[in-house]
Design an enzyme around this catalytic site. Structure first.
Site, short mmCIF file in Angstrom:
data_model
loop_
_atom_site.label_atom_id
_atom_site.label_comp_id
_atom_site.label_asym_id
_atom_site.label_seq_id
_atom_site.Cartn_x
_atom_site.Cartn_y
_atom_site.Cartn_z
N GLU A 126 -50.88 7.64 -51.48
CA GLU A 126 -52.22 7.25 -50.99
C GLU A 126 -53.26 8.31 -51.32
O GLU A 126 -54.40 8.00 -51.66
CB GLU A 126 -52.16 7.01 -49.47
CG GLU A 126 -51.35 5.76 -49.12
CD GLU A 126 -51.00 5.66 -47.63
OE1 GLU A 126 -50.51 6.66 -47.07
OE2 GLU A 126 -51.23 4.60 -47.04
N ALA A 138 -46.90 11.49 -45.18
CA ALA A 138 -47.35 11.99 -43.89
C ALA A 138 -46.15 12.64 -43.20
O ALA A 138 -45.00 12.32 -43.51
CB ALA A 138 -47.90 10.85 -43.06
N GLU A 154 -42.91 3.48 -46.41
CA GLU A 154 -43.14 3.41 -44.96
C GLU A 154 -42.32 2.34 -44.24
O GLU A 154 -41.85 2.57 -43.12
CB GLU A 154 -44.63 3.19 -44.66
CG GLU A 154 -45.50 4.40 -44.89
CD GLU A 154 -46.04 4.50 -46.31
OE1 GLU A 154 -45.53 3.78 -47.21
OE2 GLU A 154 -46.97 5.29 -46.53
N GLY A 191 -48.09 8.89 -47.85
CA GLY A 191 -49.41 9.51 -47.85
C GLY A 191 -49.71 10.26 -49.14
O GLY A 191 -50.88 10.45 -49.50
N1 COA Z 1 -42.43 14.58 -43.41
C1 COA Z 1 -41.88 15.68 -42.87
N2 COA Z 1 -40.98 16.46 -43.51
C2 COA Z 1 -40.64 16.10 -44.77
C3 COA Z 1 -41.18 14.98 -45.40
C4 COA Z 1 -42.11 14.20 -44.67
N3 COA Z 1 -42.71 13.13 -45.21
N4 COA Z 1 -40.63 14.88 -46.63
C5 COA Z 1 -39.81 15.91 -46.76
N5 COA Z 1 -39.80 16.66 -45.64
C6 COA Z 1 -39.02 17.87 -45.37
C7 COA Z 1 -37.57 17.54 -45.11
O1 COA Z 1 -37.36 17.14 -43.77
C8 COA Z 1 -36.92 18.85 -45.43
O2 COA Z 1 -37.08 19.72 -44.34
P1 COA Z 1 -35.86 20.69 -43.86
O3 COA Z 1 -35.64 21.59 -45.03
O4 COA Z 1 -36.43 21.38 -42.66
O5 COA Z 1 -34.70 19.79 -43.60
C9 COA Z 1 -37.77 19.40 -46.57
O6 COA Z 1 -39.00 18.70 -46.51
C10 COA Z 1 -37.17 19.15 -47.94
O7 COA Z 1 -36.89 17.78 -48.06
P2 COA Z 1 -35.46 17.20 -48.50
O8 COA Z 1 -35.35 15.80 -47.97
O9 COA Z 1 -34.37 18.14 -48.12
O10 COA Z 1 -35.63 17.21 -50.09
P3 COA Z 1 -34.89 16.28 -51.15
O11 COA Z 1 -35.23 16.84 -52.47
O12 COA Z 1 -33.46 16.10 -50.78
O13 COA Z 1 -35.56 14.84 -50.98
C11 COA Z 1 -37.43 13.31 -50.77
C12 COA Z 1 -36.91 14.65 -51.34
C13 COA Z 1 -38.93 13.26 -51.06
C14 COA Z 1 -36.73 12.14 -51.45
C15 COA Z 1 -37.17 13.25 -49.24
O14 COA Z 1 -37.64 14.46 -48.65
C16 COA Z 1 -37.85 12.12 -48.55
O15 COA Z 1 -37.40 10.99 -48.65
N6 COA Z 1 -38.94 12.41 -47.83
C17 COA Z 1 -39.67 11.41 -47.04
C18 COA Z 1 -40.47 10.51 -47.94
C19 COA Z 1 -41.18 9.47 -47.10
O16 COA Z 1 -40.58 8.57 -46.53
N7 COA Z 1 -42.51 9.57 -47.08
C20 COA Z 1 -43.36 8.64 -46.38
C21 COA Z 1 -43.69 9.17 -45.04
S1 COA Z 1 -44.74 8.03 -44.16
#
Ligand code: COA
Length: 259
Positions: free
Chosen positions: A113, A65, A133, A110
């Site tokens: 999910e 999400a 989460e 999400g």
């Molecule tokens: N919500 C909003 N934005 C998100 C996102 C999320 N769940 N997951 C990734 N993004 C965005 C990042 O903020 C980033 O944006 P930016 O370029 O404006 O900074 C872009 O997507 C790319 O993500 P980034 O973190 O730079 O990629 P990465 O390859 O280094 O890492 C992940 C990938 C998936 C490990 C990392 O993005 C992450 O941990 N995301 C959140 C996962 C999470 O906790 N999900 C549950 C949410 S309830």
């Protein structure tokens, strides 16, 4: 209908829905959820579609999400966001056509999910799964606390959710979270092959099989067996049952009409 965050393609009787917001790793914000909601209403109403593949554009399936959207929510807004996401996912789960998740990359929060509300999950070897989460100060909110234990059992689900652990595709397959793992470049072909195989069968029988499994899994065995009996019986009032059995006896391929 037009979509800004989804790409929808039809190949014969298979509809491919790609979430297309790769710069945010396909994070689920209100717009993406609302478009999924609309897309699955359209798919439900389209008799020409017999199976659906759900996937993500770019390197993620769905990275969760949208954290930036959620960051400013209060309790009521958080609850409403969770309820809407859960309702959209339930609509996908209850669709009367099978949905295959072709998990091409990150399926976190999400995203995991969303994959779990699909009937079948096929994962690229590059896919990663998890419910991170609690590391953000929230519970899973789009029914992950309910579907994950039903799929992998409560012990494994609690471990994954409490630790916010991320697992690779091989481990997801080992614990039963995904059906099979493919080479990344073979993912869509594998998903298409499975979807086309499903689409070649009697749609009413596939629909009733889905209903029998989904409803039966949520009730006691005697009720479940009677749900199956009702649906099995209903098949005999379909033209496709007559055609399927006649074709077998005449040693030819059936020509199903979804009637
Ligand atoms: N919500 C909003 N934005 C998100 C996102 C999320 N769940 N997951 C990734 N993004 C965005 C990042 O903020 C980033 O944006 P930016 O370029 O404006 O900074 C872009 O997507 C790319 O993500 P980034 O973190 O730079 O990629 P990465 O390859 O280094 O890492 C992940 C990938 C998936 C490990 C990392 O993005 C992450 O941990 N995301 C959140 C996962 C999470 O906790 N999900 C549950 C949410 S309830």
């Amino acid at each position: 209908m037009t979509y800004t965050k989804l790409i929808i393609e039809k190949k014969e009787k298979v509809c491919i829905v790609s979430i297309n917001n790769p710069q945010a790793l396909n994070a689920l914000n209100s717009t993406v959820l609302e478009e999924l909601d609309r897309a699955f209403s359209e798919i439900a109403a389209d008799d020409g579609i017999a199976a659906v593949i759900l996937t993500g554009a770019g390197k993620a399936f769905v990275a969760g999400a949208d954290i930036s959207q959620m960051s400013t929510m209060n309790a009521a807004q958080g609850k409403a966001f969770g309820e809407y996401g859960a309702a959209v996912f339930r609509k996908i789960e209850l669709l009367d056509k099978p949905v295959i998740a072709a998990v091409n990359g990150y399926a976190l929060g999400g995203g995991c999910e969303l994959a779990m509300c699909c009937d079948i999950r096929i994962a690229s070897a590059k896919a990663k799964f998890g419910q991170p989460e609690v590391g953000l100060g929230i519970t899973p909110g789009f029914s992950g606390t309910q579907r994950l234990p039903r799929i992998v059992g409560p012990g494994k689900a609690k471990e994954l959710i409490y630790t916010a652990g991320i697992i690779d595709a091989a481990e997801a397959c080992r614990i039963g979270l995904v059906n099979k793992v493919t080479e990344p470049e073979a993912l869509m072909d594998e998903a298409m092959e499975m979807a086309a195989k499903i689409a070649s069968k009697a749609p009413i029988a596939v629909k009733y099989s889905k209903q029998a499994i989904n409803k039966g899994m949520q009730t006691d065995m005697d009720t479940a067996i009677s749900i199956e009996a009702d649906l099995f019986g209903l098949c005999f009032s379909s033209e496709d049952q007559k055609e399927g059995m006649r074709a077998f006896l005449e040693k030819r391929a059936p020509d199903f009409k979804n009637k």
